[in-house]
Enzyme design. Structure first.
Site, PDB file in Angstrom:
ATOM      1  CG  PHE A  14      13.389 119.677 -17.200  1.00  0.00           C
ATOM      2  CD1 PHE A  14      13.135 119.003 -18.383  1.00  0.00           C
ATOM      3  CD2 PHE A  14      12.597 120.764 -16.870  1.00  0.00           C
ATOM      4  CE1 PHE A  14      12.113 119.419 -19.230  1.00  0.00           C
ATOM      5  CE2 PHE A  14      11.575 121.193 -17.700  1.00  0.00           C
ATOM      6  CZ  PHE A  14      11.329 120.509 -18.887  1.00  0.00           C
ATOM      7  CG  ASP A  15      14.068 123.254 -13.081  1.00  0.00           C
ATOM      8  OD1 ASP A  15      13.891 122.030 -13.170  1.00  0.00           O
ATOM      9  OD2 ASP A  15      13.314 124.008 -12.446  1.00  0.00           O
ATOM     10  CB  THR A  16      20.228 123.870 -15.276  1.00  0.00           C
ATOM     11  OG1 THR A  16      20.125 124.016 -13.851  1.00  0.00           O
ATOM     12  CG2 THR A  16      21.485 124.564 -15.763  1.00  0.00           C
TER      13      THR A  16
END
Length: 415
Positions: free
Chosen positions: A202-204
């Site tokens: 999700f972060d990437t």
């Protein structure tokens, strides 16, 4: 929810109504009944002492099967600024999406429950978002100035992962997976619907979309100490991340994600340069000029070879250079120097022809000199012309930038 107006010239500071939180810090947890309470108490004490605005701490319980939810609910009863959100399914990304998409705070953040990142970095993380200077902020263990204590295996995996991101997705941020990030709520509202991953990737995905949308990502070097008791499965996470990279690469290349639309909605406008005699973006101009130059050179050589089959070298050179010079000036006018519209186009082409004449003098002189020295064949003629064109290209850029397309008060340019 109070949101700031997005505009190319900048963002308004993130100001919340009286009494509502300015910052919402999410702590996603799964079976963390031991670490959760000390984490919340330590984080809350830091915010009370160091953060000058109302805040909220939201514990996002990802379907824990131990006593995590009971601990979180007890803390929420003890503190008015601690809330609990329970999810029936696991996934850090799912937890962040659930809380961020419904929060009324203008700045949203999250951190890992182990508090591996020193909380002294929290202020520098959210400050540029509160002021409107930046759109996202990330803690980085790989940025200059960061101080990190962790084993060689995790260090190696982290650096390899970020190198893969740079090579496949052209990522310009240094650390995608540090569990210490913040985002403006108005930006999250636009980006979250386009993020598919519900886990660690999700972060990437969030950062890549933000970068491609033209948003400003602020990096904060952090002090970070590895948690030896971390329950993260490195192999499973790495495999999921690689699958995510492949999916995201395909989605951006095929247009499944509307990057151009996001850039129009969110991207910051180019810097307006008005300093007399100072042209903008030299590096960008050089890159675009080089691309136009390569295309022009190829077109020039093709024309020269076609014409050379039934005419002399000087005539072929004159016609090929004239045709490509007109196209070169038009392309550089629009692509390299950003000038739109018809106003001044005739003058620019006239000045471009003068530059063309200088280039013709260089290439014709090279041919004439070559023919006085020997009786060259076609390969030697082409070699001489390529070398002469390289010299003419340098001269052309200097003249186009400093004379033909030099910014003047009467010149209308669209940036």
């Amino acid at each position: 929810m109070t949101t700031a107006t997005l505009s190319g010239a900048g963002r308004r500071p993130a100001i919340a109504p009286d009494g509502s939180p300015v910052l919402d810090v999410v702590i996603p947890v799964y079976n963390e009944e031991t670490d959760l309470e000390p984490c919340v108490r330590r984080l809350r004490a830091h915010l009370v002492e160091q953060f000058p605005y109302p805040f909220r701490i939201t514990v996002a319980d990802n379907a824990s099967t131990d006593g995590t939810l009971r601990v979180a609910e007890r803390l929420s009863r003890e503190f008015d600024d601690v809330e609990v959100r329970h999810l029936d399914e696991k996934g850090r990304g799912r937890a962040l999406r659930s809380v961020w998409s419904t929060s009324d705070a203008p700045v949203l953040a999250y951190m890992d429950v182990d508090l591996s990142t020193d909380l002294a970095a929290l202020g520098p993380l959210v400050a540029p978002l509160l002021s409107g200077h930046s759109d996202l902020a990330i803690g980085s263990r790989l940025a200059r100035g960061a101080r990190v204590v962790r084993g060689p295996k995790r260090e190696f995996i982290s650096r390899c992962y970020n190198l893969i991101l740079r090579g496949t997705l052209a990522a310009r941020f240094s650390d995608a997976q540090c569990g210490f990030k913040a985002i403006r709520a108005d930006v999250a509202e636009r980006l979250l619907p386009h993020i598919q991953d519900t886990g660690w990737f999700f972060d990437t995905e969030l950062l890549v979309l933000a970068q491609k949308a033209g948003l400003r990502i602020h990096e904060v070097p952090v002090d970070w100490v590895d948690d030896p008791d971390s329950s993260v499965n490195i192999i499973a996470t790495a495999t999921a991340d690689l699958k995510g990279i492949a999916r995201l690469t395909k989605a951006t290349m095929t247009g499944q994600i509307p990057i151009s639309g996001l850039r129009e909605q969110l991207g910051r406008a180019p810097i307006q340069v008005r300093a007399p005699g100072v042209a903008p973006s030299l590096v960008r101009q050089l890159v675009r000029f080089a691309a136009v130059g390569v295309a022009s050179t190829i077109a020039y050589l093709v024309l020269f070879l076609l014409l050379r089959t039934f005419t002399g070298a000087q005539v072929a050179n004159l016609v090929a250079l004239l045709v490509t010079a007109i196209g070169n000036t038009a392309l550089n006018r629009r692509l390299t120097f950003g000038i739109r519209g018809r106003e001044g186009a005739g003058l620019h082409q006239f000045q471009g022809l003068i530059v063309f004449g200088l280039g013709l003098a260089l290439t014709s002189g090279a041919l004439a000199l070559l023919h006085t020295m020997t009786a060259p064949g076609l390969p030697l003629e082409i070699t001489a012309l390529v070398l002469a064109n390289l010299a003419a290209t340098v001269l052309r850029f200097l003249l186009l930038r400093g004379w033909v397309f030099r910014r003047r008060p009467a010149t209308e340019m669209e940036n």
